[in-house]
Each structure stands twice: as structure tokens, then as C-alpha cells.
Scaffold this active site. Sequence first.
Site, mmCIF file in Angstrom:
data_model
loop_
_atom_site.group_PDB
_atom_site.id
_atom_site.type_symbol
_atom_site.label_atom_id
_atom_site.label_comp_id
_atom_site.label_asym_id
_atom_site.label_seq_id
_atom_site.Cartn_x
_atom_site.Cartn_y
_atom_site.Cartn_z
ATOM 1 N N ARG A 196 0.840 -1.202 0.000
ATOM 2 C CA ARG A 196 0.000 0.000 0.000
ATOM 3 C C ARG A 196 0.872 1.249 0.000
ATOM 4 O O ARG A 196 1.796 1.386 0.808
ATOM 5 C CB ARG A 196 -0.911 0.003 1.220
ATOM 6 C CG ARG A 196 -1.836 1.210 1.295
ATOM 7 C CD ARG A 196 -2.762 1.142 2.463
ATOM 8 N NE ARG A 196 -3.679 0.023 2.369
ATOM 9 C CZ ARG A 196 -4.647 -0.223 3.255
ATOM 10 N NH1 ARG A 196 -4.790 0.575 4.300
ATOM 11 N NH2 ARG A 196 -5.438 -1.259 3.105
ATOM 12 N N THR A 240 -1.058 7.635 -1.059
ATOM 13 C CA THR A 240 -2.377 7.453 -1.664
ATOM 14 C C THR A 240 -3.220 6.401 -0.958
ATOM 15 O O THR A 240 -4.435 6.343 -1.153
ATOM 16 C CB THR A 240 -2.232 7.047 -3.135
ATOM 17 O OG1 THR A 240 -1.614 5.740 -3.205
ATOM 18 C CG2 THR A 240 -1.369 8.043 -3.892
#
Length: 227
Positions: free
Chosen positions: A119, A123
Site C-alpha cells: 500500500r 495514496t
Amino acid sequence: MSTARKLQTRNHLEIDNLHLLPQTNQLRALHTIIRDRGARREDFVFYSGRIIRLLIETGLGLLPFEPCEVETPVGRRYEGRRFASQLCGVSIARAGESMEAELRAVCRSVRIGKILIQRDKTTKLPRLYYSSLPRDIARCHVLLLDPMLATGGTALAAIQVLLDRGVAEANIIFVNLIAVLEGIAAVTKRYPDVKIVTSSIEEGLNENAYMMPGIGDFGDRYFGTEA
């Protein structure tokens, strides 16, 4: 078990292509050991491996087979079956690598690719960092390996990597140890032909997106590291 079967969940939702292991007392006993926060690492590895083997065998049962006749030692003919397509495994690093040994144990010559997705801190979206896949993967049925299916973000990104390499959606079998309905719904909504094999559907996610009752960080517990 039919690949077109519908499974009714505890919330009375019918989801195509979801295959939940039979919830036997033996499976629950294995889950009891590995969910115990005080479990020794060697016990966690051994007993999670037993569950993973059941999941792998179930996933293999969803592959296409063709007739194959052989002669038995007493001279009789046996109308059997054999795999009708090429198979490869793809593990989502790092936790998915814990499932490779059980796949190799039952398919000794199987090729295994890897995908690394993490991840993005800014963002918060899954980002592909690395992939190494068999050259002819487009002609294979793929067992996609990852122990956890929570929000579904990583799974969706990994499936897209396979599709971009030419793998047919219906040829992907996503094998995971535990899942929640949120993640299952995310995968099946976008990729309805992908089959999902799991051993437990959890109660849900908490405010930090951890599965409840959960199992902790599977990769850290399996490999003996800390987050």
C-alpha cells in the site's frame, strides 16, 4: 464440488464461486491452535500448514480434468481422470510465500511466480513493486496464494496483474486462509469468474481494518518477524 456452486454465508448472501472448507470440528481445532496469541511459532507454522494443505487440495479439485484409462496390477482397466490443463502457483509476497511449500508437496514440479504489492503511504492504494511470472502463464490455470483477504485491495491488484499477462479470469483460483465478506464482495463484484477458496469467513473488520476475531499478522507470525 461444482465451480458454479453458490455458497450461502452467515449473512444470507449468496456468492458465486466461493468455496468454504467444511466447518468440521477438526478444522476448528486447527484454527484454535493458530489463533491463540500464545501459540509457539513452530506450532503456528505446523498447524497453519495443515489447513493450507486442505485449501490447496480443494483448489486443485476445481481444476478441469479429462478421462484417463490405466491398467491396474491385476490386469483390469480403470477409468480415471488426469489434469486437463497446465498449472502454476503465484504467491503474493510476503505472506503468500508461506503457502508455497504445501503446494509443492502435492504438485512437486509446479512452477511458482511471485507478485509484490504494498500500500502506498501517500495514496493508501495498492502499488505493484515486483512481479516474476512464468512466460506461458496465459495458458495456465493459476492458484493465487495469500493467507488473508481483508479489504480486497491487494487481491484485486494481483488479479489484475494476472489478467494483464493474459490469464483468463475463470482460470484464477484465489486460495486464502481467512476472509471477510467485505473482501469477498470486492473481489467477486469486479471479477465474478475468479474462484475463492477459504477456510473461514470472519465476523468483519475493526476500525483499523483488522479481521475479527482474526489471526494477527500472518506473515510476521509465520516467519518469526515483527511489523
